[in-house]
Design a protein around this motif. Structure first.
Motif, PDB file in Angstrom:
ATOM      1  N   PHE A 144      25.322  30.744  36.204  1.00  0.00           N
ATOM      2  CA  PHE A 144      25.880  30.521  37.528  1.00  0.00           C
ATOM      3  C   PHE A 144      27.279  29.925  37.434  1.00  0.00           C
ATOM      4  O   PHE A 144      28.194  30.332  38.152  1.00  0.00           O
ATOM      5  N   CYS A 145      27.464  28.959  36.534  1.00  0.00           N
ATOM      6  CA  CYS A 145      28.765  28.305  36.408  1.00  0.00           C
ATOM      7  C   CYS A 145      29.832  29.275  35.921  1.00  0.00           C
ATOM      8  O   CYS A 145      30.972  29.245  36.382  1.00  0.00           O
ATOM      9  N   PHE A 146      29.479  30.148  34.982  1.00  0.00           N
ATOM     10  CA  PHE A 146      30.448  31.143  34.520  1.00  0.00           C
ATOM     11  C   PHE A 146      30.776  32.153  35.618  1.00  0.00           C
ATOM     12  O   PHE A 146      31.934  32.548  35.794  1.00  0.00           O
ATOM     13  N   GLN A 147      29.781  32.566  36.376  1.00  0.00           N
ATOM     14  CA  GLN A 147      30.007  33.532  37.453  1.00  0.00           C
ATOM     15  C   GLN A 147      30.855  32.929  38.564  1.00  0.00           C
ATOM     16  O   GLN A 147      31.780  33.578  39.063  1.00  0.00           O
ATOM     17  N   ILE A 148      30.562  31.709  38.957  1.00  0.00           N
ATOM     18  CA  ILE A 148      31.333  31.105  40.049  1.00  0.00           C
ATOM     19  C   ILE A 148      32.744  30.788  39.584  1.00  0.00           C
ATOM     20  O   ILE A 148      33.705  30.908  40.348  1.00  0.00           O
ATOM     21  N   GLY A 149      32.910  30.420  38.328  1.00  0.00           N
ATOM     22  CA  GLY A 149      34.245  30.158  37.797  1.00  0.00           C
ATOM     23  C   GLY A 149      35.107  31.408  37.784  1.00  0.00           C
ATOM     24  O   GLY A 149      36.272  31.384  38.183  1.00  0.00           O
ATOM     25  N   SER A 150      34.529  32.519  37.343  1.00  0.00           N
ATOM     26  CA  SER A 150      35.295  33.771  37.334  1.00  0.00           C
ATOM     27  C   SER A 150      35.572  34.260  38.753  1.00  0.00           C
ATOM     28  O   SER A 150      36.639  34.810  39.030  1.00  0.00           O
ATOM     29  N   ALA A 151      34.642  34.035  39.668  1.00  0.00           N
ATOM     30  CA  ALA A 151      34.867  34.443  41.059  1.00  0.00           C
ATOM     31  C   ALA A 151      35.997  33.638  41.691  1.00  0.00           C
ATOM     32  O   ALA A 151      36.819  34.197  42.438  1.00  0.00           O
ATOM     33  N   ILE A 152      36.090  32.366  41.385  1.00  0.00           N
ATOM     34  CA  ILE A 152      37.162  31.543  41.937  1.00  0.00           C
ATOM     35  C   ILE A 152      38.507  31.958  41.357  1.00  0.00           C
ATOM     36  O   ILE A 152      39.511  32.052  42.076  1.00  0.00           O
ATOM     37  N   ILE A 153      38.544  32.238  40.070  1.00  0.00           N
ATOM     38  CA  ILE A 153      39.789  32.705  39.451  1.00  0.00           C
ATOM     39  C   ILE A 153      40.228  34.024  40.064  1.00  0.00           C
ATOM     40  O   ILE A 153      41.409  34.207  40.402  1.00  0.00           O
ATOM     41  N   LEU A 154      39.303  34.948  40.252  1.00  0.00           N
ATOM     42  CA  LEU A 154      39.649  36.234  40.871  1.00  0.00           C
ATOM     43  C   LEU A 154      40.075  36.053  42.327  1.00  0.00           C
ATOM     44  O   LEU A 154      40.948  36.784  42.813  1.00  0.00           O
ATOM     45  N   ASN A 155      39.499  35.080  43.016  1.00  0.00           N
ATOM     46  CA  ASN A 155      39.890  34.806  44.394  1.00  0.00           C
ATOM     47  C   ASN A 155      41.326  34.294  44.467  1.00  0.00           C
ATOM     48  O   ASN A 155      42.093  34.680  45.351  1.00  0.00           O
ATOM     49  N   TYR A 156      41.714  33.423  43.534  1.00  0.00           N
ATOM     50  CA  TYR A 156      43.098  32.957  43.494  1.00  0.00           C
ATOM     51  C   TYR A 156      44.059  34.094  43.123  1.00  0.00           C
ATOM     52  O   TYR A 156      45.164  34.169  43.656  1.00  0.00           O
ATOM     53  N   ILE A 157      43.647  34.976  42.235  1.00  0.00           N
ATOM     54  CA  ILE A 157      44.483  36.132  41.892  1.00  0.00           C
ATOM     55  C   ILE A 157      44.679  37.020  43.112  1.00  0.00           C
ATOM     56  O   ILE A 157      45.779  37.505  43.387  1.00  0.00           O
ATOM     57  N   ALA A 158      43.603  37.226  43.889  1.00  0.00           N
ATOM     58  CA  ALA A 158      43.716  38.012  45.117  1.00  0.00           C
ATOM     59  C   ALA A 158      44.650  37.356  46.122  1.00  0.00           C
ATOM     60  O   ALA A 158      45.440  38.036  46.785  1.00  0.00           O
ATOM     61  N   ALA A 159      44.605  36.028  46.216  1.00  0.00           N
ATOM     62  CA  ALA A 159      45.501  35.321  47.135  1.00  0.00           C
ATOM     63  C   ALA A 159      46.955  35.481  46.703  1.00  0.00           C
ATOM     64  O   ALA A 159      47.842  35.699  47.539  1.00  0.00           O
ATOM     65  N   VAL A 160      47.223  35.399  45.405  1.00  0.00           N
ATOM     66  CA  VAL A 160      48.593  35.578  44.908  1.00  0.00           C
ATOM     67  C   VAL A 160      49.072  37.004  45.162  1.00  0.00           C
ATOM     68  O   VAL A 160      50.221  37.214  45.581  1.00  0.00           O
ATOM     69  N   LEU A 161      48.210  37.982  44.948  1.00  0.00           N
ATOM     70  CA  LEU A 161      48.589  39.372  45.222  1.00  0.00           C
ATOM     71  C   LEU A 161      48.852  39.602  46.707  1.00  0.00           C
ATOM     72  O   LEU A 161      49.762  40.347  47.076  1.00  0.00           O
ATOM     73  N   MET A 162      48.085  38.937  47.567  1.00  0.00           N
ATOM     74  CA  MET A 162      48.322  39.054  49.003  1.00  0.00           C
ATOM     75  C   MET A 162      49.642  38.401  49.396  1.00  0.00           C
ATOM     76  O   MET A 162      50.340  38.887  50.285  1.00  0.00           O
TER      77      MET A 162
END
Length: 87
Positions: A42-60
């Protein structure tokens, strides 16, 4: 409108990051245990999801800057709210 979406995505990512930090560290005052000792996947999945969410915000943000640049380059720098081609 695009800026609002960027703010919402960034705020969601920040709230998720704050909560996941609480999940990783725990809280003695609230009697919350550290979940990462029990649920490592769970910790690895949520960590990668948060990183991808920040990448999406930067791309936006980049997309919003490109869109604003393409919009405002059509306007004349000398006349207020008039296109460059109009006299």
């Amino acid at each position: 409108m695009e800026e609002t979406a960027v703010y919402v995505v960034f705020a969601g990512a920040s709230a998720a990051a704050q909560h996941s930090l609480l999940v990783v560290t725990g809280s003695r005052e609230l009697q919350w245990m550290k979940w990462c000792y029990k649920f490592t996947r769970f910790c690895f999945q949520i960590g990668s999801a948060i990183i991808l969410n920040y990448i999406a915000a930067v791309l936006m943000i980049i997309l919003s800057f490109i869109s604003a640049f393409n919009l405002f380059r059509l306007y004349s720098p000398k006349r207020y709210f008039q296109f460059k081609s109009s006299s």
